[in-house]
Write an enzyme that holds these catalytic residues in place. Structure first.
Site, PDB file in Angstrom:
ATOM      1  N   LYS A   1       0.844  -1.201   0.000  1.00  0.00           N
ATOM      2  CA  LYS A   1       0.000   0.000   0.000  1.00  0.00           C
ATOM      3  C   LYS A   1       0.876   1.246   0.000  1.00  0.00           C
ATOM      4  O   LYS A   1       1.721   1.417   0.880  1.00  0.00           O
ATOM      5  CB  LYS A   1      -0.923  -0.014   1.216  1.00  0.00           C
ATOM      6  CG  LYS A   1      -1.841  -1.236   1.264  1.00  0.00           C
ATOM      7  CD  LYS A   1      -2.795  -1.191   2.430  1.00  0.00           C
ATOM      8  CE  LYS A   1      -2.090  -1.314   3.754  1.00  0.00           C
ATOM      9  NZ  LYS A   1      -3.035  -1.402   4.904  1.00  0.00           N
TER      10      LYS A   1
ATOM     11  N   THR B   1      -8.954   9.701   8.093  1.00  0.00           N
ATOM     12  CA  THR B   1      -8.481   8.422   7.569  1.00  0.00           C
ATOM     13  C   THR B   1      -8.348   7.365   8.660  1.00  0.00           C
ATOM     14  O   THR B   1      -7.761   6.308   8.419  1.00  0.00           O
ATOM     15  CB  THR B   1      -7.121   8.610   6.882  1.00  0.00           C
ATOM     16  OG1 THR B   1      -6.180   9.134   7.841  1.00  0.00           O
ATOM     17  CG2 THR B   1      -7.225   9.577   5.712  1.00  0.00           C
TER      18      THR B   1
ATOM     19  N   GLY C   1      -8.662   4.297  10.718  1.00  0.00           N
ATOM     20  CA  GLY C   1      -9.215   2.972  10.500  1.00  0.00           C
ATOM     21  C   GLY C   1      -9.212   2.486   9.067  1.00  0.00           C
ATOM     22  O   GLY C   1      -9.854   1.471   8.763  1.00  0.00           O
ATOM     23  N   THR C   2      -8.484   3.158   8.175  1.00  0.00           N
ATOM     24  CA  THR C   2      -8.507   2.737   6.775  1.00  0.00           C
ATOM     25  C   THR C   2      -7.895   1.344   6.594  1.00  0.00           C
ATOM     26  O   THR C   2      -8.383   0.543   5.796  1.00  0.00           O
ATOM     27  CB  THR C   2      -7.751   3.740   5.883  1.00  0.00           C
ATOM     28  OG1 THR C   2      -6.465   4.002   6.457  1.00  0.00           O
ATOM     29  CG2 THR C   2      -8.514   5.040   5.763  1.00  0.00           C
ATOM     30  N   GLY C   3      -6.818   1.036   7.335  1.00  0.00           N
ATOM     31  CA  GLY C   3      -6.202  -0.277   7.210  1.00  0.00           C
ATOM     32  C   GLY C   3      -7.133  -1.385   7.672  1.00  0.00           C
ATOM     33  O   GLY C   3      -7.263  -2.424   6.999  1.00  0.00           O
ATOM     34  N   CYS C   4      -7.780  -1.183   8.815  1.00  0.00           N
ATOM     35  CA  CYS C   4      -8.753  -2.161   9.313  1.00  0.00           C
ATOM     36  C   CYS C   4      -9.878  -2.352   8.301  1.00  0.00           C
ATOM     37  O   CYS C   4     -10.284  -3.478   7.983  1.00  0.00           O
ATOM     38  CB  CYS C   4      -9.359  -1.682  10.631  1.00  0.00           C
ATOM     39  SG  CYS C   4      -8.188  -1.247  11.922  1.00  0.00           S
TER      40      CYS C   4
END
Length: 544
Positions: A181, A216, A218-221
């Protein structure tokens, strides 16, 4: 996994920490799973006191409680996917690792939470080592760039090439897929790539301009749990990542509308259904029992909406019965339902001026610019539909249509625009693109086909009407004749009827709930077509 819309929702377990403000951890996971059409289950690894400004305190329950949660789920529910997030200590990591080995789900995604966005290490060295020991259980790991660097034992990548090299190294080391990413890189673009073991080039790459928002959290979760859900349904890693990524970009674009907290707020997980839940017809249909649903809203039976009879206002070929010889096709019902929307489109100033040739060229070029950007997503949606199609002929039709969008319509748009740089996509353009990709990527062929049908049928209808108006005022010398000819062409009309028959065939074997979902998707797409034409008129009116 099956891609039919009647299949059960994927059962996806989130193993993660909490977030009382709902933006990250298992709260974000459950929202993302639901947004992608799955059923979310949750095992809590840590109780985290945090908000949009930061973490206040963390409590790790005894591992016996963690084990009891995991066993309770495994003893009762057959899982389709597992997403693993925050694992804060060696005992927690080892407990989850043993459970993954004993209860293998078809899809396992691990988001290796090790380094905070600000750069701080979240795990002790012993825990980092233990986490490495469970990554071989994953089908995909989704580290951010600092976490990727830890796993690769290298400095944090500063270029995309460095990031890809680290992704290849991690994929080979742990024998699993890696989603590299690029969101932490400097610049206006946010590239991502799917890297697989033993392969130099990425299996898939994804691009896009950076979404301008500070919200942004919590974008990974959210991304990891969303793609776990999509892949559990489709079995397609590259396509599933693309679908989840498109949805997340929409959630980022809508994040500023939430107004949650005073720091880095959450993304809007349900942005794609915001308009639906405000639609009284949708709420009524979703909550009504079978025996007291609104007449004509189940997809069967007579219609009583005060709209013209079947076939009124349609092209002649659209009124023909299908090969099965039924008196009324499912798509006839859809056409009746959208009559008020068609009337609104016909009355738009942009549409009337386009037909009589009085539309300002700047307004038309702005429309073409937005339409060209929409067509990129539309082509991908057709490709997704082709992949889910139930028969070879239908699959070939939609695959050819996806290619034709690129080589035909988009080429005409680019020629018209003369190679100038595109404008940013409007909120309406993005919403329409996100809707089509979500329906074709998540909801199976029947609902996806109903969602793209207005892209054929309404355009064919509008194109025929505009061509008639253009001939009335004089076709020779009409400034937009070449564009109008594309959508009034007999081949486009024929393609429309093929798309109709595909929807009718899907409806014929669908259960009532799926037929209702098809109807909602069709009408939502019609409303988005209306908004697409209307935004152009509104924008053009305000241009200098």
């Amino acid at each position: 996994m099956t891609t039919t819309p009647s299949a059960p929702a994927p059962r996806v377990l989130s193993i993660a920490g909490t977030d009382p403000t709902g933006g990250a951890g298992h709260a974000a996971d459950l929202k993302s799973i639901a947004a992608m059409g799955g059923y979310g289950l949750s095992v809590v690894t840590a109780v985290v006191a945090q908000n949009t400004r930061g973490v206040v305190a963390v409590h790790t329950p005894p591992v016996e409680v963690l084990q009891a949660q995991l066993d309770a789920v495994a003893q009762d529910v057959e899982l389709d996917a597992v997403k693993v997030g925050m694992l804060g200590s060696v005992p927690v990591i080892e407990t989850v690792g043993r459970w993954l080995a004993e209860h293998r789900a078809p899809v396992v995604v691990v988001d290796p939470v090790m380094v905070a966005t600000a750069g701080g290490r979240l795990l002790e060295p012993e825990a980092e080592h233990a986490l490495r020991g469970i990554l071989h259980h994953a089908d995909l790991i989704t580290p951010n760039l600092p976490e990727l660097a830890v796993l690769a034992e290298r400095p944090v990548a500063r270029t995309w090439d460095e990031a890809l090299a680290q992704g290849r190294a991690v994929a080979d080391t742990f024998g699993t897929r890696v989603l590299v990413k690029g969101g932490h890189l400097a610049g206006e673009s946010t590239p991502d790539a799917l890297v697989v073991p033993g392969r130099q080039e990425p299996a898939a790459q994804y691009g896009g301009a950076r979404v301008a928002t500070r919200n942004t959290h919590g974008t990974g979760c959210s991304l990891s749990s969303a793609l776990a859900t999509v892949v559990a349904r489709t079995g397609d890693w590259a396509g599933g990542i693309g679908t989840a990524r498109t949805w997340l970009r929409g959630a980022l674009r809508a994040a500023d509308s939430l107004h949650v907290g005073h720091g880095n707020g959450p993304v809007h997980h349900m942005h794609h259904v915001q308009d639906l839940v405000a639609d009284p017809a949708f709420v009524s249909a979703a909550g009504a029992a079978d025996d007291d649903a609104a007449p004509g809203r189940s997809g069967v039976g007579p219609r009583a909406h005060g709209v013209p009879a079947a076939g009124a206002g349609q092209p002649a070929d659209a009124r023909e019965a299908d090969a099965g010889g039924t008196a009324e096709r499912f798509t006839d019902e859809l056409w009746e339902d959208c009559a008020p929307i068609r009337e609104e489109i016909a009355a738009l100033p942009f549409v009337t001026a386009l037909g009589d040739g009085t539309l300002e060229r700047a307004a038309f070029e702005w429309y073409l610019d937005q339409d060209m950007q929409y067509l990129e997503a539309y082509s991908r949606a057709l490709a997704l539909l082709a992949a889910a199609a139930p028969g070879e002929e239908t699959r070939e039709f939609f695959a050819a249509a996806a290619a034709a969008v690129v080589t035909g319509e988009s080429a005409l748009h680019r020629a018209r625009l003369g190679g100038r740089s595109p404008e940013p996509p409007s909120a309406t353009t993005s919403a329409y693109a996100d809707f089509l990709l979500a329906r074709t990527g998540q909801d199976g062929f029947a609902v996806g086909a109903a969602a793209v049908l207005p892209c054929y049928w309404l355009y064919a209808h509008v194109g025929t009407e505009l061509t008639r108006r253009a001939h009335d005022v004089g076709w020779e010398g009409h400034p937009f004749a070449d564009w109008l000819a594309t959508y009034s062409d007999p081949d486009f009309q024929s393609a429309t009827d093929v798309a109709r028959r595909a929807v009718d065939r899907a409806a014929a074997t669908a259960d009532p709930a799926t037929r209702e979902a098809m109807r909602r998707a069709f009408l939502r797409a019609c409303r988005l077509e209306l908004a697409f034409f209307a935004q152009t008129a509104d924008d053009a009116a305000g241009r200098p």
